[in-house]
Write an enzyme that holds these catalytic residues in place. Structure first.
Site, short mmCIF file in Angstrom:
data_model
loop_
_atom_site.label_atom_id
_atom_site.label_comp_id
_atom_site.label_asym_id
_atom_site.label_seq_id
_atom_site.Cartn_x
_atom_site.Cartn_y
_atom_site.Cartn_z
N ARG A 146 -3.82 13.57 -5.06
CA ARG A 146 -4.79 13.26 -6.11
C ARG A 146 -5.98 14.19 -5.94
O ARG A 146 -6.41 14.46 -4.81
CB ARG A 146 -5.27 11.80 -6.02
CG ARG A 146 -4.27 10.76 -6.52
CD ARG A 146 -4.10 10.78 -8.03
NE ARG A 146 -3.21 9.73 -8.51
CZ ARG A 146 -1.88 9.85 -8.67
NH1 ARG A 146 -1.30 10.99 -8.38
NH2 ARG A 146 -1.17 8.85 -9.13
N HIS A 153 -0.68 18.70 -13.18
CA HIS A 153 -0.19 17.39 -12.70
C HIS A 153 1.26 17.15 -13.14
O HIS A 153 1.54 16.22 -13.90
CB HIS A 153 -1.10 16.26 -13.20
CG HIS A 153 -1.00 15.02 -12.35
ND1 HIS A 153 -2.04 14.15 -12.15
CD2 HIS A 153 0.04 14.51 -11.64
CE1 HIS A 153 -1.64 13.16 -11.36
NE2 HIS A 153 -0.37 13.36 -11.04
N GLY A 173 4.15 9.93 4.60
CA GLY A 173 4.85 8.80 3.99
C GLY A 173 6.13 9.31 3.32
O GLY A 173 6.74 10.27 3.79
N ARG A 174 6.49 8.69 2.20
CA ARG A 174 7.74 9.08 1.52
C ARG A 174 7.73 10.56 1.14
O ARG A 174 8.65 11.30 1.49
CB ARG A 174 7.94 8.22 0.26
CG ARG A 174 8.37 6.79 0.53
CD ARG A 174 8.41 5.99 -0.77
NE ARG A 174 7.07 5.78 -1.29
CZ ARG A 174 6.40 4.62 -1.24
NH1 ARG A 174 6.98 3.55 -0.73
NH2 ARG A 174 5.18 4.51 -1.71
N ILE A 175 6.69 10.99 0.41
CA ILE A 175 6.68 12.38 -0.08
C ILE A 175 6.41 13.36 1.07
O ILE A 175 7.07 14.40 1.18
CB ILE A 175 5.66 12.55 -1.23
CG1 ILE A 175 6.05 11.63 -2.40
CG2 ILE A 175 5.60 14.01 -1.70
CD1 ILE A 175 4.99 11.51 -3.50
N GLU A 209 -9.39 15.52 -14.25
CA GLU A 209 -8.23 15.99 -15.00
C GLU A 209 -8.41 15.61 -16.45
O GLU A 209 -8.78 14.47 -16.73
CB GLU A 209 -6.95 15.35 -14.45
CG GLU A 209 -6.53 15.95 -13.14
CD GLU A 209 -5.23 15.36 -12.59
OE1 GLU A 209 -4.54 14.62 -13.33
OE2 GLU A 209 -4.92 15.64 -11.43
P1 NAP Z 1 3.40 6.58 0.75
O1 NAP Z 1 4.86 6.56 1.08
O2 NAP Z 1 2.65 5.30 0.68
O3 NAP Z 1 2.70 7.57 1.79
C1 NAP Z 1 1.32 7.69 1.90
C2 NAP Z 1 1.00 8.18 3.31
O4 NAP Z 1 -0.40 8.45 3.36
C3 NAP Z 1 1.32 7.16 4.41
O5 NAP Z 1 2.00 7.83 5.43
C4 NAP Z 1 -0.06 6.73 4.89
O6 NAP Z 1 -0.09 6.47 6.27
C5 NAP Z 1 -0.87 7.99 4.62
N1 NAP Z 1 -2.29 7.75 4.62
C6 NAP Z 1 -2.99 6.68 4.15
N2 NAP Z 1 -4.31 6.86 4.39
C7 NAP Z 1 -4.43 8.03 5.03
C8 NAP Z 1 -5.52 8.75 5.57
N3 NAP Z 1 -6.78 8.27 5.49
N4 NAP Z 1 -5.30 9.94 6.17
C9 NAP Z 1 -4.04 10.43 6.27
N5 NAP Z 1 -2.96 9.79 5.79
C10 NAP Z 1 -3.15 8.61 5.17
O7 NAP Z 1 3.14 7.29 -0.65
P2 NAP Z 1 4.03 8.41 -1.39
O8 NAP Z 1 5.05 7.76 -2.25
O9 NAP Z 1 4.43 9.42 -0.37
O10 NAP Z 1 2.91 9.01 -2.37
C11 NAP Z 1 1.74 9.61 -1.84
C12 NAP Z 1 0.74 9.92 -2.94
O11 NAP Z 1 1.20 11.01 -3.72
C13 NAP Z 1 0.55 8.80 -3.99
O12 NAP Z 1 -0.43 7.88 -3.56
C14 NAP Z 1 0.15 9.53 -5.25
O13 NAP Z 1 -1.25 9.51 -5.40
C15 NAP Z 1 0.62 10.95 -5.00
N6 NAP Z 1 1.64 11.37 -5.99
C16 NAP Z 1 1.38 12.39 -6.84
C17 NAP Z 1 2.35 12.82 -7.73
C18 NAP Z 1 2.10 13.96 -8.66
O14 NAP Z 1 2.60 13.94 -9.78
N7 NAP Z 1 1.38 14.98 -8.26
C19 NAP Z 1 3.60 12.17 -7.77
C20 NAP Z 1 3.83 11.13 -6.89
C21 NAP Z 1 2.84 10.73 -6.00
P3 NAP Z 1 -0.12 4.98 6.89
O15 NAP Z 1 1.23 4.41 6.56
O16 NAP Z 1 -0.36 5.23 8.32
O17 NAP Z 1 -1.26 4.28 6.18
#
Ligand code: NAP
Length: 323
Positions: free
Chosen positions: A239, A287, A157-159, A268
């Site tokens: 997560r 985190h 996805g985005r990250i 956490e």
């Molecule tokens: P995003 O753009 O919604 O990307 C999430 C990706 O995960 C999408 O490509 C989605 O694919 C995929 N996905 C969903 N279910 C899946 C599965 N069962 N197996 C494999 N891939 C799957 O979200 P983002 O903005 O990149 O953020 C991702 C996550 O990073 C967040 O949900 C958050 O928990 C975490 N995060 C952590 C921090 C930190 O401080 N460590 C900071 C920011 C975010 P589909 O589109 O095909 O469903």
């Protein structure tokens, strides 16, 4: 006209807090620790809006404690696994979050962890601090090359895509898996779309960038860990609950995988006497994926905008998708 009443669960950057104070009659929790659940239930009684953090459990009971006037839940994070989304949906409460602005900062940290684990940077710093450095040694602290190695990204996805852009600059081969990923969309970031098993089998490094939910909890478990290469390094900035913690400790101890670098754990904070912390091949940071000044300012601003839109009856600029 009186201002809408809101509760904010932590002191957040002024970029957002000042806007909230201007537009709302705001009570702001000033504790260093998050408000305990029971306290939060008391605090939300009768509010129009709640601005919360990923450290707050927001369930149906809490929404009911707030009462029928609760018009919005605005989370200062992109992930929202701490919020019972269906409970909010049945009560007609929109949830706001902060996608996009933390993408680059989180990808930087994921790549930093990957490099640190591959090149044993923290171990090297500790080696000096422990007074062990006596000479340049042709055999000391040998790590792994990134160039030419394969990175598997779970959740493109985005990250995940931002991590892929970094990996391409380091001359890595990139594999990616997410449920709806197409070859074309993976190719945009020089990645090849594969199934999960192929990704686990072929990757030297595996980086997690998917949301935590009922389907993804413990996606990385005893079975999936055993499908990885024996020297693979697992990076998690998504997560903690996506990894079965006990299975990871066992896999690191017994050499089923080579190492892990984690920004997130379950629970956490991780307990200081958790066995993971005594393993030489585990690196854990607290985190800090989105913890850059600019990013946290933007997250606070977006969370404030979502909150204010919600309490004034406007559509949220960044609403958590439903259904
Ligand atoms: P995003 O753009 O919604 O990307 C999430 C990706 O995960 C999408 O490509 C989605 O694919 C995929 N996905 C969903 N279910 C899946 C599965 N069962 N197996 C494999 N891939 C799957 O979200 P983002 O903005 O990149 O953020 C991702 C996550 O990073 C967040 O949900 C958050 O928990 C975490 N995060 C952590 C921090 C930190 O401080 N460590 C900071 C920011 C975010 P589909 O589109 O095909 O469903």
């Amino acid at each position: 006209m009186s201002k809408p009443r809101v509760f904010v669960t932590r002191i957040m950057p002024a970029a957002g807090l000042d806007r909230v104070r201007e537009a709302c009659n705001a009570e702001i929790w000033s504790g260093e620790m998050p408000p305990p659940y029971e306290t939060l239930r008391e605090k939300v009684r009768g509010v129009d809006g709640l601005l919360c953090m990923l450290t707050d459990r927001i369930d149906g009971q809490l929404m009911d404690a707030a009462g029928p006037g609760l018009k919005v839940i605005s989370q200062m994070a992109v992930g929202y696994d701490n919020i019972d989304v269906p409970a909010a949906q049945v009560r007609g409460i929109p949830i706001g979050h902060t996608p996009g602005v933390l993408t680059e900062a989180t990808a930087d940290l994921a790549f930093g962890l990957l490099l640190a684990a591959a090149r044993r940077i923290v171990e090297g710093a500790n080696y000096i601090q422990d007074g062990q450095w006596r000479t340049w040694d042709p055999n000391a602290l040998l790590g792994r090359d990134l160039s030419g190695a394969t990175l598997g990204i779970i959740g493109l996805g985005r990250i995940g895509r931002a991590v892929a852009r970094r990996a391409a600059g380091f001359n890595m081969r990139i594999l990616a898996y997410s449920p709806s990923l197409t070859f074309e969309s993976a190719a945009e970031v020089n990645a090849v779309a594969v199934d999960l098993e192929t990704l686990l089998r072929e990757s030297d490094f595996v980086s997690l960038h998917l949301p935590l939910n009922a389907r993804t909890r413990h996606l990385i478990n005893r079975v999936t860990l055993s499908q990885m290469k024996a020297n693979a390094i697992l990076v998690n900035t998504a997560r903690g609950g996506i990894i079965d913690h006990a299975a990871l400790v066992e896999a690191l101890r017994s050499g089923i995988i080579g190492g892990a670098a984690l920004d997130v754990t379950d629970p956490e904070p991780i307990s200081p006497d958790d066995p993971l912390l005594s393993l030489p091949n585990a690196l854990v940071v607290p985190h800090i994926g989105s913890a850059s000044q600019w990013t946290r300012d933007q997250m606070a601003r977006m969370a404030a905008e979502n909150l204010i839109a919600g309490v004034t009856g406007q559509p949220l600029p960044n609403r958590v998708p439903t259904g």
